[in-house]
Motif scaffolding. Structure first.
Motif: not given
Length: 168
Positions: A52-56, A83-93, A96-106
């Protein structure tokens, strides 16, 4: 260099409001107030609260990126994920880094139109997570034509850091 940095920070304060929102975003899940222990969000799938936090967070980026891009043509827009972490959780969700890149792409069209250079700083102190972060974000960029085009035109620059936040 110090006075240049100060002038840059003062001149582009609005850019940094967005980046500080990224910082604030990451303080929420990192500390468990019940036992004062640091939580490692990447040892298990993200829980519902984290998703939920990541979606917000992603919705915030979706709304504010175009505002900054369209308001400051021919300028640099800095986005910090301390505090970027790995880019995904252990099941591929996506984290924040990937979500940032998705919005830049848009915003690729607006970025080219305004000639706004997007500079992203991903920081992850944990060395094993840092390597995963680099790998996941580089793979995401190189498999996406729009992001790769931004990089090839120097309109998307990624900086990776593995520093302790207290030292940044």
């Amino acid at each position: 260099p110090g006075s240049y940095l100060l002038q840059h920070l003062i001149t582009f304060t609005s850019y940094y409001i967005f980046s500080w929102a990224l910082v604030i975003n990451h303080f929420l899940p990192l500390h468990d107030c019940r036992n004062s222990a640091t939580i490692d969000l990447h040892q298990k799938p993200f829980d519902d609260a984290t998703i939920t936090k990541l979606e917000i967070f992603e919705n915030y980026a979706k709304e504010w990126l175009p505002t900054f891009i369209m308001s400051y043509p021919n300028k640099d827009l800095w986005i910090f994920d301390f505090f970027a972490g790995t880019g995904y959780d252990m099941v591929g969700v996506p984290g924040s880094p990937i979500r940032i890149l998705r919005q830049i792409k848009n915003q690729t069209g607006n970025i080219f139109k305004q000639k706004t250079r997007i500079r992203v700083c991903f920081n992850e102190f944990d060395k094993s997570k840092f390597e995963q972060l680099k790998s996941s974000t580089e793979n995401f960029i190189t498999t996406d034509n729009e992001l790769e085009r931004l990089c090839n035109n120097n309109l998307l620059l990624i900086e990776y850091r593995d520093s302790d936040f207290a030292e940044l």
